[in-house]
Write a protein that holds these residues in place. Sequence first.
Motif, mmCIF file in Angstrom:
data_model
loop_
_atom_site.group_PDB
_atom_site.id
_atom_site.type_symbol
_atom_site.label_atom_id
_atom_site.label_comp_id
_atom_site.label_asym_id
_atom_site.label_seq_id
_atom_site.Cartn_x
_atom_site.Cartn_y
_atom_site.Cartn_z
ATOM 1 N N UNK A 1 68.747 -27.714 34.042
ATOM 2 C CA UNK A 1 69.676 -28.782 33.700
ATOM 3 C C UNK A 1 69.951 -29.725 34.862
ATOM 4 N N UNK A 2 69.849 -29.244 36.095
ATOM 5 C CA UNK A 2 70.059 -30.128 37.243
ATOM 6 C C UNK A 2 68.992 -31.208 37.282
ATOM 7 N N UNK A 3 67.742 -30.798 37.117
ATOM 8 C CA UNK A 3 66.654 -31.765 37.092
ATOM 9 C C UNK A 3 66.724 -32.623 35.835
ATOM 10 N N UNK B 1 60.561 -39.952 39.071
ATOM 11 C CA UNK B 1 60.521 -38.598 38.512
ATOM 12 C C UNK B 1 59.649 -37.671 39.355
ATOM 13 N N UNK B 2 58.556 -38.206 39.887
ATOM 14 C CA UNK B 2 57.651 -37.394 40.705
ATOM 15 C C UNK B 2 58.376 -36.861 41.944
ATOM 16 N N UNK B 3 59.111 -37.741 42.612
ATOM 17 C CA UNK B 3 59.804 -37.318 43.830
ATOM 18 C C UNK B 3 61.068 -36.524 43.521
ATOM 19 N N UNK B 4 61.669 -36.764 42.360
ATOM 20 C CA UNK B 4 62.803 -35.940 41.936
ATOM 21 C C UNK B 4 62.358 -34.495 41.754
ATOM 22 N N UNK B 5 61.142 -34.331 41.219
ATOM 23 C CA UNK B 5 60.611 -32.984 41.031
ATOM 24 C C UNK B 5 60.441 -32.228 42.332
ATOM 25 N N UNK B 6 60.204 -32.952 43.400
ATOM 26 C CA UNK B 6 60.042 -32.305 44.705
ATOM 27 C C UNK B 6 61.392 -32.090 45.407
ATOM 28 N N UNK B 7 62.320 -33.012 45.174
ATOM 29 C CA UNK B 7 63.608 -32.924 45.852
ATOM 30 C C UNK B 7 64.557 -31.934 45.172
ATOM 31 N N UNK B 8 64.550 -31.952 43.829
ATOM 32 C CA UNK B 8 65.442 -31.055 43.083
ATOM 33 C C UNK B 8 64.665 -29.819 42.687
ATOM 34 N N UNK B 9 64.763 -28.801 43.517
ATOM 35 C CA UNK B 9 63.998 -27.586 43.270
ATOM 36 C C UNK B 9 64.553 -26.759 42.122
ATOM 37 N N UNK C 1 69.408 -33.664 34.242
ATOM 38 C CA UNK C 1 70.431 -34.697 34.442
ATOM 39 C C UNK C 1 69.866 -35.860 35.261
ATOM 40 N N UNK C 2 69.028 -35.543 36.240
ATOM 41 C CA UNK C 2 68.438 -36.592 37.084
ATOM 42 C C UNK C 2 67.399 -37.413 36.322
ATOM 43 N N UNK C 3 66.783 -36.812 35.290
ATOM 44 C CA UNK C 3 65.708 -37.484 34.558
ATOM 45 C C UNK C 3 66.209 -38.187 33.307
ATOM 46 N N UNK C 4 67.380 -37.789 32.806
ATOM 47 C CA UNK C 4 67.918 -38.371 31.577
ATOM 48 C C UNK C 4 67.958 -39.904 31.605
ATOM 49 N N UNK C 5 68.356 -40.550 32.725
ATOM 50 C CA UNK C 5 68.345 -42.029 32.736
ATOM 51 C C UNK C 5 66.961 -42.616 32.469
ATOM 52 N N UNK C 6 65.911 -41.958 32.954
ATOM 53 C CA UNK C 6 64.549 -42.443 32.721
ATOM 54 C C UNK C 6 64.176 -42.282 31.257
ATOM 55 N N UNK C 7 64.536 -41.157 30.655
ATOM 56 C CA UNK C 7 64.252 -40.930 29.236
ATOM 57 C C UNK C 7 64.950 -41.995 28.391
ATOM 58 N N UNK C 8 66.189 -42.300 28.740
ATOM 59 C CA UNK C 8 66.933 -43.344 28.029
ATOM 60 C C UNK C 8 66.268 -44.705 28.207
ATOM 61 N N UNK C 9 65.826 -44.988 29.425
ATOM 62 C CA UNK C 9 65.141 -46.257 29.703
ATOM 63 C C UNK C 9 63.854 -46.364 28.892
ATOM 64 N N UNK C 10 63.101 -45.266 28.796
ATOM 65 C CA UNK C 10 61.839 -45.279 28.067
ATOM 66 C C UNK C 10 62.056 -45.490 26.563
ATOM 67 N N UNK C 11 63.245 -45.138 26.069
ATOM 68 C CA UNK C 11 63.561 -45.406 24.666
ATOM 69 C C UNK C 11 63.889 -46.878 24.447
#
Length: 347
Positions: free
Chosen positions: A38-40, A26-34, A42-52
């Motif tokens: 909703x674009x960011x 997520x940290x590097x996604x924040x730097x890559x996806x400026x 979508x990239x983070x949703x899998x992590x949120x699902x994993x954390x559940x």
Amino acid sequence: MLELAEDEVKNFFKVWAIVFASLSYCYYIGKLINPKGYTRLVAIIPIITLFLALPLNLTSFHLGGMTCFFIAWLANFKLLLFAFDKGPLCANSSISFAKFLALSCLPIKIQHPPHKKSLKSHPSIYNYIIKGILLCLIIKIYDYGDYIHPKIIWLIFFFHSYFTIELVFAFLATSTNILLGLELEPQFNEPLISTSLQDFWGKRWNIMVTRILRPTVYLPTLEYSTKVVGRTWATLPAVMSTFFVSAIMHELIFYYLGRNWPTFEVTWFFLLHGLCLCVEIVAKKLVGGKWRIPRWISGPATVLFVVGTGFWLFLPPLLKAGLDTRPFQEFAAVAKFVRSLKAALTF
């Protein structure tokens, strides 16, 4: 029991290794996806699902309870804010990797500007020593649980939970302050002296949850409701939405702890308190500050209402999850492990 405890500890480290790896992504996604939004997201949703899903790998009251609160609740809500460039994870564009990890899943904040607080602003070391001694005494009392009335055990369990949270957070506060210069969010602010439900839920009880629900649920609902019903009454749907989300999250955490299908008593507890809080807000608006209930009446009435509804709706799901017995068993397993380790070392 000892083997189960060892397996739980192994699973605990595995879960948190996955958490750190996910937050690194997520940290590097924040730097890559400026483009924030909703674009960011979508990239983070899998992590949120994993954390559940991750807390399902833990079954203990202490390790599992803390983990599900830190990642399924705190981390997920902070990541939702992060997706839209809001919240503590976006407070500083040059935030370091270590601070990002800590801020994501722990109830801490960055001081702006950094400063050292006076000793008077923090509980003294003696405060924590006393609470540690009381916690040890409570654990010892559990040995005589068969001779104590269940209602007394429930009350003892409340203080057990309270002291455990205080001591764990004190340890986290000291560690994060020394290592990263971060300050732990307060958990409680003398809830027993609350003078109203608004005072209890807004300023004194579980403050870190209030601060994470405000930007994620309350403020967006308030903004939308203002357009529909006007600013005067927009507070009411915002309050009810916040209590509803809190209810759902509590149902989820209770499921993690007991693996029992929800009976929705906890949901009714929060909806009832949300409704009563709305009535309180409307009454204050209508009176306009011209009349106020004396503190010696409003204070005890508030505490009695919270405790009474808690025993009625909040406590039964906890007991169904076995939380009046499981903590004792966990402490017994830890004590057995310590004795076996001591015997191995002396041998």
